[in-house]
Design a protein around this motif. Structure first.
Motif, PDB file in Angstrom:
ATOM      1  N   LEU A  10       0.836  -1.206   0.000  1.00 40.71           N
ATOM      2  CA  LEU A  10       0.000   0.000   0.000  1.00 40.71           C
ATOM      3  C   LEU A  10       0.868   1.252   0.000  1.00 40.71           C
ATOM      4  CD1 LEU A  10      -3.029  -0.507   2.408  1.00 40.71           C
ATOM      5  CD2 LEU A  10      -3.098   0.123   0.001  1.00 40.71           C
ATOM      6  N   GLU A  11       1.974   1.181   0.729  1.00 47.44           N
ATOM      7  CA  GLU A  11       2.853   2.341   0.823  1.00 47.44           C
ATOM      8  C   GLU A  11       3.453   2.681  -0.538  1.00 47.44           C
ATOM      9  OE1 GLU A  11       7.139   3.519   2.698  1.00 47.44           O
ATOM     10  OE2 GLU A  11       5.933   2.114   3.882  1.00 47.44           O
ATOM     11  N   ILE A  12       3.957   1.664  -1.244  1.00 45.23           N
ATOM     12  CA  ILE A  12       4.619   1.920  -2.527  1.00 45.23           C
ATOM     13  C   ILE A  12       3.609   2.440  -3.549  1.00 45.23           C
ATOM     14  CG2 ILE A  12       4.530  -0.201  -3.940  1.00 45.23           C
ATOM     15  CD1 ILE A  12       7.799   1.452  -2.919  1.00 45.23           C
ATOM     16  N   GLN A  13       2.394   1.896  -3.493  1.00 45.18           N
ATOM     17  CA  GLN A  13       1.328   2.323  -4.403  1.00 45.18           C
ATOM     18  C   GLN A  13       1.032   3.823  -4.229  1.00 45.18           C
ATOM     19  OE1 GLN A  13      -2.418   0.467  -3.544  1.00 45.18           O
ATOM     20  NE2 GLN A  13      -3.060   0.438  -5.685  1.00 45.18           N
ATOM     21  N   GLN A  14       0.912   4.257  -2.986  1.00 44.79           N
ATOM     22  CA  GLN A  14       0.610   5.681  -2.731  1.00 44.79           C
ATOM     23  C   GLN A  14       1.822   6.569  -3.029  1.00 44.79           C
ATOM     24  OE1 GLN A  14      -2.496   5.554  -2.584  1.00 44.79           O
ATOM     25  NE2 GLN A  14      -2.452   3.432  -1.878  1.00 44.79           N
ATOM     26  N   LYS A  15       3.022   6.053  -2.793  1.00 43.19           N
ATOM     27  CA  LYS A  15       4.226   6.837  -3.101  1.00 43.19           C
ATOM     28  C   LYS A  15       4.352   7.078  -4.603  1.00 43.19           C
ATOM     29  CE  LYS A  15       7.344   6.064   0.806  1.00 43.19           C
ATOM     30  NZ  LYS A  15       8.511   5.278   1.289  1.00 43.19           N
ATOM     31  N   ILE A  16       4.034   6.062  -5.407  1.00 45.74           N
ATOM     32  CA  ILE A  16       4.057   6.233  -6.866  1.00 45.74           C
ATOM     33  C   ILE A  16       3.019   7.287  -7.268  1.00 45.74           C
ATOM     34  CG2 ILE A  16       3.541   5.108  -9.083  1.00 45.74           C
ATOM     35  CD1 ILE A  16       4.765   2.500  -7.843  1.00 45.74           C
ATOM     36  N   ARG A  17       1.829   7.206  -6.677  1.00 46.06           N
ATOM     37  CA  ARG A  17       0.788   8.197  -6.969  1.00 46.06           C
ATOM     38  C   ARG A  17       1.218   9.606  -6.555  1.00 46.06           C
ATOM     39  NH1 ARG A  17      -4.175   4.333  -4.898  1.00 46.06           N
ATOM     40  NH2 ARG A  17      -4.837   3.641  -6.970  1.00 46.06           N
ATOM     41  N   LEU A  18       1.870   9.709  -5.403  1.00 48.55           N
ATOM     42  CA  LEU A  18       2.309  11.008  -4.899  1.00 48.55           C
ATOM     43  C   LEU A  18       3.417  11.584  -5.790  1.00 48.55           C
ATOM     44  CD1 LEU A  18       2.168  13.209  -2.713  1.00 48.55           C
ATOM     45  CD2 LEU A  18       3.809  11.859  -1.382  1.00 48.55           C
ATOM     46  N   ALA A  19       4.366  10.754  -6.187  1.00 49.05           N
ATOM     47  CA  ALA A  19       5.447  11.212  -7.072  1.00 49.05           C
ATOM     48  C   ALA A  19       4.855  11.726  -8.387  1.00 49.05           C
ATOM     49  CB  ALA A  19       6.430  10.072  -7.329  1.00 49.05           C
ATOM     50  N   HIS A  20       3.808  11.066  -8.843  1.00 44.16           N
ATOM     51  CA  HIS A  20       3.094  11.452 -10.065  1.00 44.16           C
ATOM     52  C   HIS A  20       2.486  12.861  -9.909  1.00 44.16           C
ATOM     53  CE1 HIS A  20       0.317   9.585 -13.396  1.00 44.16           C
ATOM     54  NE2 HIS A  20       0.945  10.668 -13.803  1.00 44.16           N
ATOM     55  N   VAL A  21       1.955  13.148  -8.724  1.00 47.39           N
ATOM     56  CA  VAL A  21       1.428  14.492  -8.427  1.00 47.39           C
ATOM     57  C   VAL A  21       2.562  15.526  -8.465  1.00 47.39           C
ATOM     58  CG1 VAL A  21       0.332  15.968  -6.680  1.00 47.39           C
ATOM     59  CG2 VAL A  21      -0.533  13.640  -7.074  1.00 47.39           C
TER      60      VAL A  21
END
Length: 185
Positions: free
Chosen positions: A83-94
């Protein structure tokens, strides 16, 4: 038949909602569902989805805020690396779309490295590479982007990934190659 979450890629490989008004309604529905949730895990899943959709509507500050809150919940409740890596990828995308490339580039490097080194995160490696490539593409670092896309494609083919994932990586490769010919640096 279509879904409010349907999107297409523009010439810069950014995913754009096909039905922005419907997507806004969908986000409102997810937010009201979020208010009913008690379990941190359920909250994080919804927040991750909301954050990604807010980004695609260019509501970047709200997207960043939502994903940072999701990451905080993940840490507080030890909800795990996936879950952490999934949200980090999304955040980096932002961060990428905010053009805060110093932050996005570091974060994507970190997520890719983590996915490489942790067998549990193997599933996310192609996603991380693909997004890392798009982040480099946005900075006109085209040959570096191409390397990421080609590795992502190899992994997706090996993993028999869903067709839409393979197609999106093939698109990224062809757009990058075309740009390298037409925009010599």
């Amino acid at each position: 038949s279509h879904k409010p979450t349907d999107s297409h890629f523009d010439e810069n490989l950014h995913d754009m909602p096909k039905f922005p008004e419907e997507l806004k309604l969908h986000i409102e529905n997810l937010k009201s569902e979020l208010r009913t949730k008690k379990l941190p895990l359920d909250k994080v899943r919804l927040m991750g989805e909301i954050g990604a959709h807010l980004r695609s509507l260019m509501q970047l500050d709200a997207a960043e805020q939502t994903l940072l809150e999701a990451l905080e919940l993940i840490n507080t409740h030890s909800l795990g690396k996936k879950l952490e890596i999934q949200q980090k990828i999304r955040l980096a995308h932002v961060y990428q779309w905010q053009k805060r490339f110093e932050i996005s580039t570091k974060l994507f490097s970190a997520t890719t490295l983590e996915c490489r080194n942790n067998p549990e995160l193997n599933y996310y490696l192609a996603f991380s590479l693909q997004h890392e490539g798009k982040n480099l593409f946005d900075q006109n670092r085209l040959s570096e982007a191409l390397i990421k896309f080609e590795e992502a494609l190899n992994i997706r083919l090996q993993q028999n990934a869903p067709n839409d994932e393979v197609v999106s990586t093939e698109l990224a490769i062809s757009v990058t190659k075309e740009r390298m010919i037409n925009w010599p640096l």
